[in-house]
Design an enzyme around this catalytic site. Structure first.
Site, PDB file in Angstrom:
ATOM      1  N   HIS A  67     -43.223  46.908 -12.317  1.00 25.67           N
ATOM      2  CA  HIS A  67     -41.963  46.271 -11.853  1.00 25.67           C
ATOM      3  C   HIS A  67     -40.988  47.402 -12.256  1.00 25.67           C
ATOM      4  CE1 HIS A  67     -42.735  41.660 -11.496  1.00 25.67           C
ATOM      5  NE2 HIS A  67     -43.782  42.086 -11.906  1.00 25.67           N
ATOM      6  N   ASP A  92     -33.871  52.249 -11.447  1.00 26.29           N
ATOM      7  CA  ASP A  92     -34.169  50.683 -11.350  1.00 26.29           C
ATOM      8  C   ASP A  92     -35.459  50.485 -10.470  1.00 26.29           C
ATOM      9  OD1 ASP A  92     -33.953  47.928 -12.460  1.00 26.29           O
ATOM     10  OD2 ASP A  92     -31.679  47.761 -12.014  1.00 26.29           O
TER      11      ASP A  92
HETATM   12  O1  LIG Z   1     -38.644  40.931 -21.100  1.00 26.75           O
HETATM   13  P1  LIG Z   1     -37.622  41.586 -21.534  1.00 26.75           P
HETATM   14  O2  LIG Z   1     -37.933  42.843 -22.338  1.00 26.75           O
HETATM   15  O3  LIG Z   1     -36.460  40.869 -22.160  1.00 26.75           O
HETATM   16  O4  LIG Z   1     -36.911  42.523 -20.117  1.00 26.75           O
HETATM   17  C1  LIG Z   1     -36.630  41.587 -18.991  1.00 26.75           C
HETATM   18  C2  LIG Z   1     -37.491  42.049 -17.922  1.00 26.75           C
HETATM   19  O5  LIG Z   1     -36.908  43.413 -17.400  1.00 26.75           O
HETATM   20  C3  LIG Z   1     -37.561  44.011 -16.462  1.00 26.75           C
HETATM   21  O6  LIG Z   1     -37.280  43.727 -15.109  1.00 26.75           O
HETATM   22  C4  LIG Z   1     -37.822  44.587 -13.946  1.00 26.75           C
HETATM   23  O7  LIG Z   1     -38.482  43.724 -13.126  1.00 26.75           O
HETATM   24  C5  LIG Z   1     -37.553  43.156 -12.170  1.00 26.75           C
HETATM   25  C6  LIG Z   1     -38.309  42.388 -11.316  1.00 26.75           C
HETATM   26  O8  LIG Z   1     -39.371  42.980 -10.485  1.00 26.75           O
HETATM   27  C7  LIG Z   1     -36.848  44.260 -11.234  1.00 26.75           C
HETATM   28  O9  LIG Z   1     -36.066  43.822 -10.515  1.00 26.75           O
HETATM   29  C8  LIG Z   1     -36.205  45.277 -12.315  1.00 26.75           C
HETATM   30  O10 LIG Z   1     -35.910  46.340 -11.617  1.00 26.75           O
HETATM   31  C9  LIG Z   1     -37.031  45.681 -13.460  1.00 26.75           C
HETATM   32  O11 LIG Z   1     -36.308  46.164 -14.500  1.00 26.75           O
HETATM   33  C10 LIG Z   1     -39.318  44.213 -16.902  1.00 26.75           C
HETATM   34  O12 LIG Z   1     -39.954  44.896 -15.687  1.00 26.75           O
HETATM   35  C11 LIG Z   1     -39.679  42.861 -16.995  1.00 26.75           C
HETATM   36  O13 LIG Z   1     -41.065  43.054 -17.267  1.00 26.75           O
HETATM   37  C12 LIG Z   1     -38.869  42.022 -18.095  1.00 26.75           C
HETATM   38  O14 LIG Z   1     -39.387  41.032 -18.531  1.00 26.75           O
HETATM   39  O1  LIG Z   2     -26.350  36.844 -17.726  1.00 28.00           O
HETATM   40  C1  LIG Z   2     -27.540  36.912 -17.048  1.00 28.00           C
HETATM   41  C2  LIG Z   2     -27.798  38.365 -16.527  1.00 28.00           C
HETATM   42  C3  LIG Z   2     -28.852  38.355 -15.606  1.00 28.00           C
HETATM   43  N1  LIG Z   2     -29.693  37.158 -15.054  1.00 28.00           N
HETATM   44  C4  LIG Z   2     -30.775  37.237 -14.168  1.00 28.00           C
HETATM   45  O2  LIG Z   2     -31.546  38.250 -14.637  1.00 28.00           O
HETATM   46  C5  LIG Z   2     -32.348  38.644 -13.658  1.00 28.00           C
HETATM   47  C6  LIG Z   2     -32.116  40.479 -13.741  1.00 28.00           C
HETATM   48  O3  LIG Z   2     -32.993  40.885 -12.897  1.00 28.00           O
HETATM   49  P1  LIG Z   2     -33.033  42.703 -12.382  1.00 28.00           P
HETATM   50  O4  LIG Z   2     -34.105  42.720 -11.555  1.00 28.00           O
HETATM   51  O5  LIG Z   2     -31.567  42.696 -11.668  1.00 28.00           O
HETATM   52  O6  LIG Z   2     -32.856  43.324 -13.480  1.00 28.00           O
HETATM   53  P2  LIG Z   2     -33.955  43.173 -14.869  1.00 28.00           P
HETATM   54  O7  LIG Z   2     -33.201  42.621 -15.894  1.00 28.00           O
HETATM   55  O8  LIG Z   2     -35.214  42.383 -14.445  1.00 28.00           O
HETATM   56  O9  LIG Z   2     -34.068  44.734 -15.242  1.00 28.00           O
HETATM   57  C7  LIG Z   2     -31.658  38.434 -12.211  1.00 28.00           C
HETATM   58  O10 LIG Z   2     -32.167  37.314 -11.453  1.00 28.00           O
HETATM   59  C8  LIG Z   2     -30.150  37.751 -12.918  1.00 28.00           C
HETATM   60  O11 LIG Z   2     -29.687  36.678 -12.129  1.00 28.00           O
HETATM   61  C9  LIG Z   2     -28.983  35.923 -15.686  1.00 28.00           C
HETATM   62  O12 LIG Z   2     -29.532  35.038 -15.067  1.00 28.00           O
HETATM   63  N2  LIG Z   2     -28.090  35.818 -16.538  1.00 28.00           N
END
Ligand SMILES: O=P(O)(O)OC[C@H]1O[C@H](O[C@H]2O[C@H](CO)[C@@H](O)[C@H](O)[C@H]2O)[C@H](O)[C@@H](O)[C@@H]1O
Ligand SMILES: O=c1ccn([C@@H]2O[C@H](COP(=O)(O)OP(=O)(O)O)[C@@H](O)[C@H]2O)c(=O)[nH]1
Length: 470
Positions: free
Chosen positions: A160, A368
């Site tokens: 991801h 990202d």
């Molecule tokens: O599980 P956390 O440590 O709380 O973090 C939340 C998630 O963050 C990351 O998100 C990524 O995946 C998104 C969907 O593919 C993508 O849009 C974004 O750019 C990435 O940063 C992480 O990769 C997840 O595993 C985490 O659960």
């Molecule tokens: O206060 C918040 C901030 C983020 N999001 C959700 O968290 C996801 C963030 O995904 P993104 O791919 O933009 O980044 P990541 O946090 O996974 O790196 C999106 O669906 C947002 O709508 C949410 O529900 N509440």
């Protein structure tokens, strides 16, 4: 039809409304065939309470025809695996932040231990024709552990987060081992063509892999298929949320409150990869360079707390509080504050109304994997009067969303000019850009992503050699 087995660090109950993108996406496939979703329970067991490294209690819950199986982690494993190797080393390095990578002895060992624990607990639950789909950087070696235990199932992996260029990847302690374990999968999925290219360069230059005529990679006696599968969102759900009573109330309230002003919005986890300090400095530049925005342009920045036990995340919180305080202090008036900074997670159902009320969506990460907020902002807009997306060219989403205004978030002056352009974009141009963007995210939505990856995995022509346990 074979059963789907999903493995990810976090597991969400697909019946609950705020389950998140992965649960929504996979929910449909899982409901059709029945599925098992395996991951960490979110529980950390202290040593004093019986937590033992490499061990963990299993929990099983039935959610419709989806079985949720999770495992507890002891404190030592959690800290070395999740805080240490995954989020203290892999996350910064994969986001090109070598300066923030903080490797300590024991991190890699803990990461190996947890992956081995996951494999050991999962193996007895598997059926011979299950398709296994492993997610993200926490679990790269899982397939290698399963193969070593005799698992012969089809296995796919989706990364991801970004895949950096070879010499950046090469800085990761234990990287040869880590990257070799990727070859235990049958299919590797990346978010973008740029990530796929970086993977291809890495395996050719560092692992001396051969590229076969059909595009697959061969090294370490194994052959793996790799492809770009950009993750999407549930566009219909976003549109529906924007139009529910709550969504339209939020929209109306904000439009009324800011009737004489222009709203800009940012929604991010408080993560150094999201470029938030640069965004605040850019907003300051906008107010300085284009003073007509004073008493008008207002930025609502949601910064949802994240990984607060990792040092780099504490520093960014302090920096953001300082920057927002200084900008509000320097530019604020009795009846106007330039930045509304909210250090809280906002419920998912409240976001579409906020997106829709905002003339400009700011999605300016320094790096990202994809960035789903960019796609959610587009989906939530009113097609007759849409807002404008300002998007970092370093988000995976930029490969698909070319009609957004693409920026280099490190270039504060230029980005400020682009935001000014967004604030003044004529209606015709906003509509044309929005229509193209909406079509793109509809064509490649979350269901498309899931289907495409799983169909590719199911249809791989695997020679018997690949099915041998190594
Ligand atoms: O599980 P956390 O440590 O709380 O973090 C939340 C998630 O963050 C990351 O998100 C990524 O995946 C998104 C969907 O593919 C993508 O849009 C974004 O750019 C990435 O940063 C992480 O990769 C997840 O595993 C985490 O659960
Ligand atoms: O206060 C918040 C901030 C983020 N999001 C959700 O968290 C996801 C963030 O995904 P993104 O791919 O933009 O980044 P990541 O946090 O996974 O790196 C999106 O669906 C947002 O709508 C949410 O529900 N509440």
């Amino acid at each position: 039809m074979s059963r789907l087995v999903i493995v990810s660090n976090r597991v969400a109950d697909p019946r609950k409304p705020a389950a998140g993108g992965l649960a929504v996406a996979l929910g449909e496939s899982m409901k059709k065939t029945g599925a098992l979703w395996f991951g960490w329970s979110g529980e950390i067991i202290e040593e004093a309470d019986g937590g033992v490294p490499g061990e963990g209690r299993l929990h099983t819950e039935q959610a419709g025809n989806i079985e949720l199986v999770t495992v507890d982690l002891c404190r030592e494993d959690h800290d070395a695996y999740y805080l240490g190797y995954a989020n203290g080393v892999l996350w910064p390095v994969f986001h090109y932040r070598l300066d923030l990578g903080n490797y300590e002895p024991g991190f890699a060992e803990g990461y190996r231990r947890v992956n081995e624990l996951f494999a050991r607990k999962l193996l007895p639950l598997l059926r011979p024709d299950d398709q296994i789909w492993v997610h993200d950087y926490h679990l790269i070696p899982l397939a290698a552990n399963l193969r070593a235990m005799g698992c012969r199932n089809r296995m796919g992996f989706f990364l991801h987060i970004p895949m950096p260029p070879p010499l950046i990847t090469a800085t990761i302690p234990h990287q040869e081992w880590l990257m070799r374990t990727l070859f235990a999968y049958d299919l590797l999925g990346f978010q973008s063509d740029a990530d796929l290219l970086n993977f291809s360069h890495y395996v050719q230059s560092e692992a001396h892999a051969d590229v076969l005529p059909d595009g697959r990679y061969r090294a370490f006696d194994r052959t793996v298929q790799a492809g770009a599968f950009p993750i999407g969102i549930d566009v219909d759900e976003l549109i529906r949320l924007a139009e529910t009573k709550e969504g339209s109330q939020m929209f109306k309230r904000l439009r009324e409150e800011y009737s004489r002003r222009q709203l800009l919005v940012g929604v991010d986890r408080l993560d150094y990869s999201k470029g938030l300090p640069q965004r605040m400095r850019t907003f300051r530049e906008l107010l300085t360079r284009f003073p007509e925005n004073k008493n008008s342009a207002t930025l609502i920045q949601i910064a949802s707390p994240s990984r607060e036990d990792v040092d780099a995340y504490t520093n960014i919180r302090t920096e953001m509080e300082h920057l927002c305080g200084a900008i509000n202090g320097d530019f604020g008036e009795l009846d106007w504050m330039p930045i509304r900074y909210i250090h809280r997670t906002v419920a998912r159902k409240r976001l579409p109304g906020l997106y829709r009320a905002s003339r400009v969506g700011l999605v300016t990460p320094l790096r990202d994997g994809m960035n789903l907020v960019a796609k959610e902002y587009i989906a939530a807009q009113d097609p007759e009067d849409p807002g404008v997306l300002v998007l970092s060219r370093f988000a995976g989403a930029a490969e698909q969303l070319k009609e957004a205004l693409l920026v280099n978030p490190y270039d504060i002056e230029h980005t400020a000019k682009v935001i000014q352009q967004a604030l003044h974009m004529p209606l015709d141009e906003r509509r044309t850009r929005h229509a193209a963007l909406l079509q793109r995210i509809k064509d490649q939505d979350i269901h498309w992503w899931c289907r495409t990856f799983l169909d590719t995995l199911a249809n791989l022509d695997l020679p018997p050699l690949l099915l041998d346990a190594k």
